[in-house]
Design an enzyme around this catalytic site. Sequence first.
Site, mmCIF file in Angstrom:
data_model
loop_
_atom_site.group_PDB
_atom_site.id
_atom_site.type_symbol
_atom_site.label_atom_id
_atom_site.label_comp_id
_atom_site.label_asym_id
_atom_site.label_seq_id
_atom_site.Cartn_x
_atom_site.Cartn_y
_atom_site.Cartn_z
ATOM 1 C CG ASN A 9 -1.688 1.252 1.422
ATOM 2 O OD1 ASN A 9 -1.810 2.049 0.486
ATOM 3 N ND2 ASN A 9 -2.253 1.441 2.611
ATOM 4 C CE LYS A 11 0.138 3.494 4.942
ATOM 5 N NZ LYS A 11 -0.100 3.692 6.366
ATOM 6 C CG HIS A 96 -5.870 1.760 5.231
ATOM 7 N ND1 HIS A 96 -5.482 2.697 6.155
ATOM 8 C CD2 HIS A 96 -4.804 0.943 5.033
ATOM 9 C CE1 HIS A 96 -4.217 2.463 6.492
ATOM 10 N NE2 HIS A 96 -3.782 1.404 5.828
ATOM 11 C CD GLU A 98 -3.150 5.461 6.847
ATOM 12 O OE1 GLU A 98 -3.122 5.554 5.607
ATOM 13 O OE2 GLU A 98 -2.215 4.980 7.513
ATOM 14 C CD GLU A 167 -3.626 -2.702 7.428
ATOM 15 O OE1 GLU A 167 -2.532 -2.927 6.913
ATOM 16 O OE2 GLU A 167 -4.241 -1.632 7.243
ATOM 17 N N GLY A 173 2.371 2.025 10.740
ATOM 18 C CA GLY A 173 3.327 3.118 10.555
ATOM 19 C C GLY A 173 4.032 3.548 11.829
ATOM 20 C CB SER A 212 5.216 -1.859 11.985
ATOM 21 O OG SER A 212 4.769 -0.534 12.217
HETATM 22 C C1 PEP Z 1 -0.755 0.033 5.974
HETATM 23 O O1 PEP Z 1 -0.664 1.107 5.415
HETATM 24 O O2 PEP Z 1 -1.761 -0.640 5.790
HETATM 25 C C2 PEP Z 1 0.326 -0.408 6.844
HETATM 26 C C3 PEP Z 1 0.204 -1.554 7.431
HETATM 27 O O3 PEP Z 1 1.409 0.444 6.982
HETATM 28 P P1 PEP Z 1 2.843 0.087 7.660
HETATM 29 O O4 PEP Z 1 3.276 -1.229 7.063
HETATM 30 O O5 PEP Z 1 3.715 1.199 7.279
HETATM 31 O O6 PEP Z 1 2.595 -0.033 9.123
#
Ligand code: PEP
Length: 250
Positions: A9, A11, A96, A98, A167, A173, A212
């Site tokens: 992803n 983003k 997601h 976000e 998630e 992040g 992460s």
């Molecule tokens: C994500 O954007 O779904 C995500 C898991 O980001 P990161 O791997 O940077 O934590």
Amino acid sequence: MRPLTMVGNWKMHGSLSANQAFLQELLAAPDLGKKPGRFALCVPYPYLAQVSQLLAHSPVVLGAQDISDHSHGAYTGEVSGQMLKEFGTRYVIVGHSERRAYHHETDDCVARKAKAALLNGITPIICVGETESERDAGQTLPVVRRQLQAVLDLLQNKIADCLIAYEPIWAIGTGRVASPHEAQDVHRELRLQLAKFDADAASKVAILYGGSLKPDNAKEMLAMPDIDGGLVGGASLVAKDFLALCAIDQ
Ligand code: PEP
């Protein structure tokens, strides 16, 4: 056996030149495609055309990061499933955290977006996950069950054609990763919930972990029986890291 599924992803990152350089490095890797697995990159809308062309005939397929729950009409700024399909989009992330947080997407809206994807032959990657305060209050399982149930209620047996991503929001992040056992407990619960609904779908649907995930912590995570792959943010922006994740043996 569910194949390893690794989805990047990006983003709101990238540029025409950076994408070109990234994909050149990724696609030059001799081992990519030798391993069975499903690999995808979910890129910002303006780069769908560029990335679609560069990924043609590669083992990595194109994904998007959102989809409208409407088919067409007066929805300024929205992008429909049919439009995504025209660019060869095979996966789309829905719900997601976000988008749930910054765009106030509800469980019902996420379910409608998953339906819009399926109607256009695009596989939705349905994200669920708890905030840190929900986790501290012992609410992880009720929260993810509620989020998944909204999708099950609308999609019914079409859930078999979706992917799910767990998630934990506190891990996205932040560099903080759920422990493999902690994540496995949630994945197992999600699979049990699927099984109560449709046993066949439960054995088939891939449940990805996101938060992460990096080459140095992914092997242990992917060794868990109900963790079938990753939804990866930061590490999908570095070609050698994404390649290393795609190369992990489950
Ligand atoms: C994500 O954007 O779904 C995500 C898991 O980001 P990161 O791997 O940077 O934590």
